[in-house]
Design an enzyme around this catalytic site. Structure first.
Site, PDB file in Angstrom:
ATOM      1  CG  HIS A   4      -2.011  -1.040   1.131  1.00  0.00           C
ATOM      2  ND1 HIS A   4      -3.320  -0.733   0.821  1.00  0.00           N
ATOM      3  CD2 HIS A   4      -1.983  -2.385   1.301  1.00  0.00           C
ATOM      4  CE1 HIS A   4      -4.051  -1.840   0.816  1.00  0.00           C
ATOM      5  NE2 HIS A   4      -3.262  -2.860   1.106  1.00  0.00           N
TER       6      HIS A   4
ATOM      7  CG  ASP B  16       0.553   9.275   0.262  1.00  0.00           C
ATOM      8  OD1 ASP B  16       0.552   8.106   0.674  1.00  0.00           O
ATOM      9  OD2 ASP B  16      -0.176  10.165   0.741  1.00  0.00           O
TER      10      ASP B  16
END
Length: 461
Positions: A159, A368
């Site tokens: 993730h 991110d």
């Protein structure tokens, strides 16, 4: 249909009515399990025991899904979770070598807990099961399962970002981590850039590389690796935002307080990867260079506390509060505060409604994997009068959301100019940019992500 087994660090249990917790990932994975008539979801219970040796699986069945939870000892929690996972892997994978604090005992604890998970899970697996493991906490788990004779298909989804090779190899035991990933049958990354970084790490270490489309060979194993960008439950979130806009008391009172003002919103977990201080500095520059904006805009920053037991996060919380206080003190007035700062969690419906109110969504991570706030902001907008997404080019979402205004969060001057452009953007351009992003998110929602990955994992060997 093969039984689906999901393993994650934490397990989101349904509520008393059997509804999964709010959030796209939990909803999608629960739906995938139910579609198969049930399955198994294993992970840490969130409880910490003072003594070691008490770890075992507590199983419960809800709506046909078996949840298998284990506690961690205090030592395991400190070394596996707070230690190696969040003070070594997290900063390194976010390209912050300066914040990584490696200790051999914490590394040992990380692999020890993965062995514990394997010991608990392996006896419960069947030959035709399909196992889907999630995130950086559990990278070694497939390798541990293979050593226990498990032969079923095992997939892994990361993730967070995968770092460039020069960053990865600065980490002690990097090769052990890299080799462990190659024990999976399918590897999922957020973006094509993460996949390219992984491929380069294999090539750099001369241990393997791609041998076909999505097919890799390394450490004497052949496996599949690809980009599977995670998403949100787009249509549901849009409905939630529309309902909150007219039916939530907090959203209504916030709207009333903004009469005649434009709203900029940022919503992030407290983390150094999110670029929150850079964002505040850019906003300060905007107010200095455009004094006519003072009193006519408001910036709402929602930042719940995170990992308070890690010293870097406690220091960051203090730094952010001081920065916001300085900006408010220097540029505010008796009847106007430049920044509204909320250091607590807000409900999902409230956040959706606040996104819908905001003229600008400011999403500025320094690094991110994806950033679902960016996607939620787009989904929450009023189609007739949508806001503008200002997005860091270092977020995985920038690879998909072509209608966003991309910025370099390290450049506060450019970010300030981009915020001003967003605040001044004509309605026709706002609608055109939003429509393209929303159409993409409606097609590529979290269910599409889930089905895409599972289709690869269920494919013939």
């Amino acid at each position: 249909m093969n039984r689906l087994v999901i393993v994650s660090n934490r397990v989101p249990l349904p509520d008393e009515d059997g509804n999964p917790p709010a959030g796209g990932l939990a909803v999608a994975l629960h739906a995938a399990l139910r579609k198969r008539g049930g399955g198994l979801w294993m992970g840490w219970s969130g409880k910490v025991q003072t003594e070691a040796g008490t770890e075992q699986l507590e199983e419960m069945e809800i709506e046909g899904i078996t949840y298998a939870l284990t506690d961690l000892s205090e030592t395991d929690y400190n070394e596996y979770y707070a230690g190696f996972a969040n003070r070594v892997l997290w900063p390194i994978f976010h390209s912050r070598l300066d914040l990584a604090e490696y200790a051999r005992k914490e590394m040992s604890g990380y692999f020890r807990v993965n062995r514990l998970f394997a010991d608990l899970l392996a006896p419960r697996l069947q030959e035709d099961d399909v196992v889907w493991i999630h995130d950086y906490h559990l990278i070694p788990l497939a390798e541990e399962l293979r050593q226990r004779g498990v032969t079923c298909r095992i997939g892994f989804f990361l993730h967070i970002p995968w770092p460039p090779s020069d960053i990865l190899i600065a980490m002690p035991v990097y090769e052990r981590v890299l080799k462990a990933l190659c024990a999976y049958d399918v590897l999922g990354f957020q973006t094509d850039l993460d996949l390219a970084n992984f491929s380069e790490c294999l090539r750099r270490e001369n241990v393997g590389g791609p041998v076909g489309e999505r097919t890799f060979r390394a450490y004497d194993r052949t496996f599949e690796a690809g980009a599977f960008p995670i998403s949100i439950e787009t249509a549901d979130f849009a409905r939630l935002a529309e309902a909150a806009d007219s039916g939530d008391e907090l959203v209504e009172s916030t709207k009333n307080s903004l009469t005649g003002k434009q709203l900029i919103i940022g919503a992030d977990r407290l983390d150094y990867s999110k670029g929150i201080t850079h964002r505040i500095e850019a906003y300060e520059r905007l107010l200095i260079e455009h004094p006519e904006r003072r009193g006519n805009i408001s910036f709402l920053q929602v930042t719940p506390k995170s990992r308070s037991d890690v010293p870097e996060y406690a220091a960051m919380q203090k730094q952010l509060a001081e920065l916001i206080g300085r900006v408010n003190g220097a540029l505010g007035s008796a009847d106007w505060v430049p920044t509204r700062y909320i250091n607590q969690s807000l409900g999902r419906s409230v956040l959706a409604g606040l996104y819908r109110l905001a003229d600008v969504g400011l999403v500025t991570p320094l690094k991110d994997g994806m950033n679902l706030v960016a996607k939620e902001y787009v989904a929450a907008q009023d189609p007739e009068d949508p806001g503008v997404l200002v997005l860091s080019r270092f977020a995985g979402a920038a690879r998909e959301l072509k209608g966003a205004l991309l910025i370099n969060p390290y450049d506060s001057e450019m970010t300030a100019r981009t915020i001003e452009r967003a605040l001044s953007m004509p309605l026709d351009e706002r609608r055109e940019r939003w429509r393209g992003m929303m159409d993409h998110l409606l097609t590529h929602d979290v269910n599409h992500w889930c089905e895409d990955f599972l289709a690869a994992l269920n494919a013939p060997r």
